[in-house]
Design a protein around this motif. Structure first.
Motif, mmCIF file in Angstrom:
data_model
loop_
_atom_site.group_PDB
_atom_site.id
_atom_site.type_symbol
_atom_site.label_atom_id
_atom_site.label_comp_id
_atom_site.label_asym_id
_atom_site.label_seq_id
_atom_site.Cartn_x
_atom_site.Cartn_y
_atom_site.Cartn_z
ATOM 1 N N PRO A 25 9.494 -6.657 -10.498
ATOM 2 C CA PRO A 25 8.972 -5.474 -9.562
ATOM 3 C C PRO A 25 8.840 -6.134 -8.321
ATOM 4 O O PRO A 25 8.095 -6.995 -8.052
ATOM 5 N N ARG A 26 9.173 -5.235 -7.240
ATOM 6 C CA ARG A 26 8.930 -5.519 -6.049
ATOM 7 C C ARG A 26 7.770 -4.587 -5.146
ATOM 8 O O ARG A 26 7.541 -3.405 -5.656
ATOM 9 N N ILE A 65 4.786 1.570 -4.134
ATOM 10 C CA ILE A 65 3.573 2.076 -2.936
ATOM 11 C C ILE A 65 2.944 3.382 -3.464
ATOM 12 O O ILE A 65 1.862 3.599 -3.534
ATOM 13 N N GLU A 66 3.607 4.334 -4.046
ATOM 14 C CA GLU A 66 3.054 5.344 -4.629
ATOM 15 C C GLU A 66 2.357 5.270 -5.897
ATOM 16 O O GLU A 66 1.168 5.810 -6.039
ATOM 17 N N PHE A 120 -13.161 -5.961 -1.224
ATOM 18 C CA PHE A 120 -11.745 -6.160 -0.817
ATOM 19 C C PHE A 120 -10.992 -5.112 -0.583
ATOM 20 O O PHE A 120 -11.185 -3.816 -1.060
ATOM 21 N N VAL A 121 -10.032 -5.293 0.391
ATOM 22 C CA VAL A 121 -9.282 -3.895 0.823
ATOM 23 C C VAL A 121 -8.205 -3.489 -0.030
ATOM 24 O O VAL A 121 -7.389 -4.523 -0.825
ATOM 25 N N LEU A 122 -8.290 -2.215 -0.290
ATOM 26 C CA LEU A 122 -7.256 -1.622 -1.180
ATOM 27 C C LEU A 122 -5.976 -0.825 -0.240
ATOM 28 O O LEU A 122 -4.802 -1.024 -0.596
ATOM 29 N N GLU A 140 -1.795 -4.416 -5.498
ATOM 30 C CA GLU A 140 -0.152 -4.329 -5.787
ATOM 31 C C GLU A 140 0.121 -4.876 -7.378
ATOM 32 O O GLU A 140 0.840 -4.341 -7.871
ATOM 33 N N CYS A 141 -0.583 -5.926 -7.691
ATOM 34 C CA CYS A 141 -0.400 -6.483 -8.949
ATOM 35 C C CYS A 141 -0.959 -5.546 -10.212
ATOM 36 O O CYS A 141 -0.582 -5.605 -11.386
#
Length: 480
Positions: A121-122, A127-128, A192-194, A219-220
């Motif tokens: 997966p990229r 993003i959604e 930390f930033v989301l 992301e992960c």
């Protein structure tokens, strides 16, 4: 049931979270979901990446060999500060940069004999899913939006924060060894930033919190759970990802779902150069391509497997030369035996004493150094049988060797192909035709009883990296 499948119950894995080795039991019988943090694609892969590629490739190969259906997921980070900066510096688009280095990554993977993951997966394709996860964390009051627009995870709201890395929030001080953000709108230095508010020139996506892009950690969490479910069997990556990346993944994922994120955590040891961790910041790193130019790709793979995946590896040309010599010993024994019979993969090889010893090593937290030592015990048996003239026994043992080595994906090439490979295609090296001509001159000299000339030709070839071997089937050679 095959001899290998019967060993499933013997499998034990070291779990970073519990800091212990324990029996492995999958969530679903016969099936394993494994997620590995992959590459951020803004440059060529280096030897640290090679260790992760090869290490988890062998882990997956073994799990499949003992009968598991493995869904191997390894992500691609294709949006990141470094990617944005590199694309800007190069005067190219983000997509042009990332596509180019994804292609290069796949080539490096093939160099090293690694199978592709089932799913890759990229980040930009999820993003959604990331936005949904962030929304859940905000709803649960585990996250907040700062005055500058960025959305942060509040680590103090997650009681178990630090459980993977064995750190405690109270002991974490800004300015300590960890690199932390000092953004004024953060409530705690290690929040930390989301979601990052995008600068005008940066790639961005629409969100409930304004135009922006995801933070790295979210992301992960999104990609792993989308591909494998809210709880899966194994999560892995490099040792350096334990904190903060994997720690933050746990906080996000378990905070959102209330469930265990991953049942087992596995981490690859560092690659060291002169006692220091290989890193770009220290300027002591080597790309896979640079190393492949000097050493056979299979030698690199063998070098990495000669150390336990959790142990640090000391990288040097000397170590790689030693690995090449050791791997050549395996191929030499196969070459000797193949003159007297067909060498093939034999499933019943796993029932042999060597097969059982190999399986025992691999089921003990993937102890590849021990497994490799078993291969050399078989090499010893091949050489003993050849010396005794027991050629059928030698080919039988060679088939066992090839079978056991197959799950490590080494010693599967033609011995001549490996032993005679011109490493790095050195332009100053003798061609195969030139070597054959020298051997013919030497044979002629021996026929004329001009042994001094024959010895001189052997010595000349040896100086140029060619070793001759006289045997019952004539003279063969290999590059050294």
């Amino acid at each position: 049931m095959s001899a290998l499948r019967q060993t499933q119950s013997q499998l034990q894995l070291y779990d970073t979270l519990s800091a212990s080795k324990r029996p492995f039991k999958p969530i679903h019988a016969g099936q394993i979901g494994i997620y590995v943090c992959g590459m951020t694609v803004y440059d060529y892969c280096h030897m640290g990446h090679a260790r992760v590629m090869v290490g988890f490739d062998v882990i997956v190969r073994w799990l499949r060999a003992i009968g598991y259906q493995v869904n191997y997921v390894r992500n691609i980070t294709d949006i990141d500060d470094k990617i944005i900066q590199r694309a800007y510096d190069n005067g190219e688009t983000i997509t042009e940069l990332t596509d180019r280095f994804i292609t290069a990554m796949h080539q490096d993977e093939q160099f090293l004999g690694c199978q592709s993951p089932n799913i890759e997966p990229r980040a930009t394709e999820h993003i959604e899913n990331m936005q949904h996860l962030i929304d859940v964390l905000l709803t649960k009051n585990l996250a907040y939006q700062g005055s500058g627009g960025d959305v942060y995870y509040a680590i103090e709201k997650f009681p178990n924060y630090g459980k993977l890395s064995k750190r405690h929030v109270d002991d974490m001080q800004a300015g300590a060894s960890e690199r932390v953000s000092t953004a004024e709108d953060k409530r705690h230095p290690f929040d930390f930033v989301l979601w990052k508010t995008a600068k005008p020139s940066e790639p961005h996506w629409q969100s409930p919190w304004g135009l922006g892009r995801p933070g790295w950690h979210i992301e992960c969490s999104a990609m792993s759970t989308c591909c494998l479910g809210e709880t899966f069997d194994i999560h892995g990556g490099g040792h350096d990802l334990q904190f903060p990346h994997h720690e933050n993944e746990i906080a996000q994922s378990e905070g959102a779902t209330g469930k265990t994120y991953a049942n087992h955590w596995m981490h690859m040891g560092f690659i060291n150069i002169d006692g220091e961790k290989m890193s770009k910041s220290l300027g002591n790193f080597f790309t896979i391509r640079e190393v492949v130019d000097k050493f056979h790709p299979e030698t690199i793979r063998f070098f990495l497997l000669s150390s336990h995946y959790r142990s640090p590896v000391n990288f040097s040309d000397t170590a790689l030369k030693e690995s090449h010599t050791a791997l050549s010993r395996i191929y030499q024994s196969l070459k000797s035996a193949e003159n007297f019979g067909v060498i093939s993969i034999m499933p019943n090889a796993w029932e042999s004493e060597a097969g059982q010893a190999f399986a025992k090593a691999m089921n003990d937290d993937f102890n590849t150094p021990k497994a490799v030592s078993v291969l050399f015990s078989v090499v010893t048996e091949i050489n003993r049988a050849m010396k005794a003239g027991e050629y059928q026994k030698a080919t039988q043992e060679a088939s066992t060797l090839k079978t056991l080595a197959s799950v490590l994906n080494i010693a599967q090439s033609s011995p001549h192909e490996f032993l005679q490979a011109n490493i790095g295609n050195k332009p100053d090296g003798l061609s195969d035709a030139e070597i054959a001509n020298k051997i013919a001159q030497r044979q002629q000299a021996k026929a004329q009883k001009n042994f001094a000339k024959a010895d001189a030709i052997r010595d000349e070839l040896n100086r140029q990296g060619i070793e001759l071997e006289d045997g019952r089937m004539g003279t063969t050679w290999r590059r050294i």
